[in-house]
Design an enzyme around this catalytic site. Structure first.
Site, mmCIF file in Angstrom:
data_model
loop_
_atom_site.group_PDB
_atom_site.id
_atom_site.type_symbol
_atom_site.label_atom_id
_atom_site.label_comp_id
_atom_site.label_asym_id
_atom_site.label_seq_id
_atom_site.Cartn_x
_atom_site.Cartn_y
_atom_site.Cartn_z
ATOM 1 N N GLN A 1 8.348 1.004 -3.938
ATOM 2 C CA GLN A 1 8.555 -0.447 -3.843
ATOM 3 C C GLN A 1 8.169 -1.195 -5.114
ATOM 4 O OE1 GLN A 1 5.653 -0.794 -0.420
ATOM 5 N NE2 GLN A 1 5.237 -2.772 -1.327
ATOM 6 N N GLU B 1 2.055 -13.350 6.722
ATOM 7 C CA GLU B 1 3.176 -14.239 6.349
ATOM 8 C C GLU B 1 3.199 -14.556 4.858
ATOM 9 O OE1 GLU B 1 3.152 -17.747 8.791
ATOM 10 O OE2 GLU B 1 4.283 -16.737 10.380
ATOM 11 N N LYS B 2 2.195 -14.107 4.107
ATOM 12 C CA LYS B 2 2.276 -14.334 2.654
ATOM 13 C C LYS B 2 3.544 -13.662 2.124
ATOM 14 C CE LYS B 2 -0.090 -12.214 -0.616
ATOM 15 N NZ LYS B 2 0.905 -11.772 -1.618
ATOM 16 N N GLN C 1 9.289 -10.142 3.481
ATOM 17 C CA GLN C 1 9.017 -8.772 3.945
ATOM 18 C C GLN C 1 8.897 -8.743 5.472
ATOM 19 O OE1 GLN C 1 6.103 -5.856 2.142
ATOM 20 N NE2 GLN C 1 4.749 -6.653 3.716
ATOM 21 N N ARG D 1 -3.811 -8.475 -5.673
ATOM 22 C CA ARG D 1 -3.601 -8.721 -7.109
ATOM 23 C C ARG D 1 -4.591 -9.740 -7.675
ATOM 24 N NH1 ARG D 1 2.004 -7.032 -8.354
ATOM 25 N NH2 ARG D 1 2.735 -6.276 -6.371
ATOM 26 N N GLY E 1 -7.957 -11.165 4.014
ATOM 27 C CA GLY E 1 -6.666 -11.332 4.692
ATOM 28 C C GLY E 1 -6.340 -10.080 5.512
ATOM 29 N N HIS E 2 -6.517 -8.903 4.888
ATOM 30 C CA HIS E 2 -6.284 -7.649 5.631
ATOM 31 C C HIS E 2 -7.252 -7.551 6.809
ATOM 32 C CE1 HIS E 2 -4.909 -6.157 1.515
ATOM 33 N NE2 HIS E 2 -3.871 -5.910 2.273
ATOM 34 N N LEU F 1 -8.432 -3.731 0.033
ATOM 35 C CA LEU F 1 -8.479 -4.658 1.173
ATOM 36 C C LEU F 1 -9.278 -5.915 0.843
ATOM 37 C CD1 LEU F 1 -9.013 -2.184 4.161
ATOM 38 C CD2 LEU F 1 -6.872 -2.913 3.069
ATOM 39 N N MET G 1 -1.631 -1.426 1.338
ATOM 40 C CA MET G 1 -1.652 -0.600 0.127
ATOM 41 C C MET G 1 -3.094 -0.534 -0.402
ATOM 42 S SD MET G 1 1.951 -0.970 -1.745
ATOM 43 C CE MET G 1 1.698 -2.482 -2.615
HETATM 44 O O1 PAF Z 1 2.574 -5.608 2.258
HETATM 45 C C1 PAF Z 1 2.188 -4.496 1.838
HETATM 46 O O2 PAF Z 1 1.009 -4.270 1.544
HETATM 47 C C2 PAF Z 1 3.209 -3.392 1.659
HETATM 48 O O3 PAF Z 1 4.439 -3.901 1.255
HETATM 49 C C3 PAF Z 1 3.368 -2.506 2.900
HETATM 50 C C4 PAF Z 1 3.910 -3.281 4.081
HETATM 51 C C5 PAF Z 1 2.013 -1.898 3.274
HETATM 52 C C6 PAF Z 1 4.342 -1.373 2.596
HETATM 53 O O4 PAF Z 1 3.911 -0.583 1.539
#
Ligand code: PAF
Length: 283
Positions: free
Chosen positions: A61, A151-152, A156, A190, A36-37, A33, A30
């Site tokens: 979501q 895995e955080k 999900q 966040r 972690g990303h 970044l 989302m």
């Molecule tokens: O983990 C996230 O950043 C979101 O939930 C995802 C998987 C990109 C879906 O919007």
């Protein structure tokens, strides 16, 4: 680095790459970044020829409109960060809400065999329907060989594995360990919104999880849970939303442990209005 905004164009480009036998990795995000990303993207670069990174703040979501509005949107910075990893092997897909949802911004109602009921699913109503909807759409658009998730967001990750299994989507879902700041705080977009004081307090979340893990070795579930609740009662800047010990396979909360099963502890905490989650393997 190419940035795509339209699903038809990125789908066609990836299709062409696949006919040239290129392996395609996918990291859905989302945006906003952080390292972690970038670690997910680096892993994906090692295991694939080309990596698609989607940057899309998914409206369905979020259970709170305020949270959706305040979610950081930093596309130009995100692109700059990705360029530090590779200029030629990463493509970005940054669609509009319309490109993903058309005129109908609604989530599909999923059944993830109960994985969706506890923890995040319980405290953020509809959250996993929103995640499932967008991830399913993104996977259909990108059609990667491999998709990478941290895995955080362990719940999900399990739900996405279930989605892929149920819809027989032809890809591997790869879970990656939690990346942490030196303080132990799990990396999250966040974290950017935390004040200096909240940032100092937040590492207590992981410290408490580690201590809970130690205690879990020789104490009952109830005792460990009570200890965690008491530990947060002393925290001025952090409010515990939940601490749950769950079976790794079913993600159901447990009251008694069995030596044959694997467990994980899950936690959600508010620092002011910012919600932070984390988890740890217990055995
Ligand atoms: O983990 C996230 O950043 C979101 O939930 C995802 C998987 C990109 C879906 O919007």
């Amino acid at each position: 680095m190419i940035v795509f905004n339209f699903k038809e164009i990125i789908s066609k480009t990836i299709e062409d790459l696949k006919t040239q036998n290129k392996r395609v990795g996918f990291v859905p995000t989302m945006g906003a970044l952080h390292s972690g990303h970038l670690a997910l993207v680096s892993k994906s670069l090692k295991e694939n020829d080309i990596v698609v990174v989607s940057v899309f703040v998914n409206p369905t979501q979020f259970d709170k409109n305020e949270d959706l509005k305040k979610y950081p949107r930093t596309l130009n910075r995100d692109i700059k960060l990705l360029k530090t990893l590779s200029k030629s092997n990463i493509v970005v897909y940054a669609p509009s809400v319309k490109d993903i949802y058309g005129e109908n911004i609604e989530a599909i109602n999923f059944d993830f065999d109960g994985l969706e009921n506890g923890m995040e699913g319980k405290f953020r109503k509809g959250h996993f329907d929103g995640v499932g909807t967008v991830v399913k759409r993104l996977l259909e658009i990108v059609q990667p060989h491999n998709a990478y998730f941290g895995e955080k967001d362990f719940q999900q990750l399990q739900i996405i594995k279930k989605l892929v299994e149920k819809y027989k989507l032809p890809l591997n879902v790869i879970g990656c360990e939690i990346y942490r700041e030196e303080s132990g705080l799990a990396l999250s977009s966040r974290n950017e919104r935390l004040s200096l004081e909240q940032k100092k307090a937040a590492p207590a979340i992981y410290k408490t999880l580690k201590k809970a893990k130690e205690k879990f070795a020789n104490q009952s579930v109830n005792k460990v849970t009570k200890w965690v609740v008491a530990a947060f009662a002393n925290q001025k800047l952090l409010q515990l939303e939940y601490f749950i010990i769950a079976d790794v396979k079913t993600l159901k909360e447990i009251n008694r442990k069995s030596s044959k099963k694997a467990y994980r502890a899950f936690i959600a905490v508010y620092a002011g209005e910012i919600r932070l989650i984390d988890n740890i393997a217990l055995n």
